[in-house]
Design an enzyme around this catalytic site. Structure first.
Site, mmCIF file in Angstrom:
data_model
loop_
_atom_site.group_PDB
_atom_site.id
_atom_site.type_symbol
_atom_site.label_atom_id
_atom_site.label_comp_id
_atom_site.label_asym_id
_atom_site.label_seq_id
_atom_site.Cartn_x
_atom_site.Cartn_y
_atom_site.Cartn_z
ATOM 1 N N HIS A 1 0.836 -1.198 0.000
ATOM 2 C CA HIS A 1 0.000 0.000 0.000
ATOM 3 C C HIS A 1 0.874 1.253 0.000
ATOM 4 O O HIS A 1 0.859 2.040 0.946
ATOM 5 C CB HIS A 1 -0.958 -0.017 1.203
ATOM 6 C CG HIS A 1 -1.935 -1.129 1.136
ATOM 7 N ND1 HIS A 1 -1.797 -2.279 1.875
ATOM 8 C CD2 HIS A 1 -3.058 -1.282 0.394
ATOM 9 C CE1 HIS A 1 -2.794 -3.092 1.602
ATOM 10 N NE2 HIS A 1 -3.576 -2.512 0.702
ATOM 11 N N HIS B 1 1.697 1.702 -5.832
ATOM 12 C CA HIS B 1 0.396 1.028 -5.916
ATOM 13 C C HIS B 1 -0.700 2.060 -6.238
ATOM 14 O O HIS B 1 -1.570 1.814 -7.088
ATOM 15 C CB HIS B 1 0.100 0.311 -4.596
ATOM 16 C CG HIS B 1 -1.319 -0.101 -4.416
ATOM 17 N ND1 HIS B 1 -1.924 -1.094 -5.171
ATOM 18 C CD2 HIS B 1 -2.273 0.355 -3.567
ATOM 19 C CE1 HIS B 1 -3.190 -1.221 -4.785
ATOM 20 N NE2 HIS B 1 -3.422 -0.359 -3.821
ATOM 21 N N HIS C 1 -6.702 6.533 -2.404
ATOM 22 C CA HIS C 1 -7.450 5.404 -1.839
ATOM 23 C C HIS C 1 -6.732 4.689 -0.696
ATOM 24 O O HIS C 1 -7.386 4.057 0.133
ATOM 25 C CB HIS C 1 -7.857 4.413 -2.931
ATOM 26 C CG HIS C 1 -6.782 3.461 -3.319
ATOM 27 N ND1 HIS C 1 -5.781 3.799 -4.202
ATOM 28 C CD2 HIS C 1 -6.549 2.194 -2.916
ATOM 29 C CE1 HIS C 1 -4.978 2.762 -4.332
ATOM 30 N NE2 HIS C 1 -5.409 1.777 -3.567
ATOM 31 N N ASP C 2 -5.421 4.772 -0.621
ATOM 32 C CA ASP C 2 -4.683 4.174 0.505
ATOM 33 C C ASP C 2 -3.815 5.212 1.211
ATOM 34 O O ASP C 2 -2.832 4.867 1.890
ATOM 35 C CB ASP C 2 -3.815 2.999 0.033
ATOM 36 C CG ASP C 2 -4.586 1.707 -0.107
ATOM 37 O OD1 ASP C 2 -5.579 1.517 0.631
ATOM 38 O OD2 ASP C 2 -4.201 0.875 -0.951
#
Length: 166
Positions: free
Chosen positions: A58, A62, A100-101
């Protein structure tokens, strides 16, 4: 010309997310459409890239991968037209893919819950990591120098935030 994927992978301090998001914001003309100040955007993008910790998975590479695939599915893949998505919805999707992370602590939701750490309690054992990512980025944007959503007001902001978070 251009930058190859191998060149992006070999950068010691990341950079793939920064370059990918920067390029897509101009490709989709979101900088112009939403009057995003470039300095504010660069501030935001620098903090977003830095906010990805060096986790084995993560991490910012990524995030760049997810962002690129999201763009491909929406644009060249035809999802925008098939779903009749608005420009705002496309922007929300790309924004969400980039963050998103964001601020991922490197542990999964089950670990948070089983250890009953502060974040598990704060988020009532519900989607702890996902709440971290979303709340962290919106907390960051409470500062004007990082708020790339300044053009969205009232209901438009509420919808944009909902679209990003969901």
């Amino acid at each position: 010309g251009g930058i190859s994927g191998e060149e992006l992978r070999s950068q010691p301090d990341g950079g793939a997310l920064f370059i990918t998001m920067y390029a897509l914001m101009y490709k989709w003309q979101f900088m112009q459409k939403y009057s995003i100040d470039e300095t504010v955007f660069l501030n935001w993008l620098s903090i977003v890239e830095a906010g990805y910790h060096p986790n084995p998975y993560h991490n910012s590479m990524h995030a760049a991968d997810v962002l690129h695939v999201t763009h491909y599915i929406i644009g060249p893949g035809g999802a925008k037209d098939k779903l009749k998505a608005t420009e705002e919805e496309v922007f929300a999707c790309l924004f969400a893919a980039a963050v998103h992370d964001y601020n991922h602590p490197g542990i999964n939701n089950a670990f948070h819950v089983r250890s009953q750490n502060y974040l598990a309690v704060l988020f009532n054992d519900r989607s702890v990591n996902e709440n971290i990512h979303s709340s962290s980025i919106f907390e960051l944007m409470r500062m004007d120098k990082f708020n790339i959503l300044q053009a969205f007001k009232g209901d438009a902001y509420t919808k944009m935030r909902d679209d990003i978070a969901e």
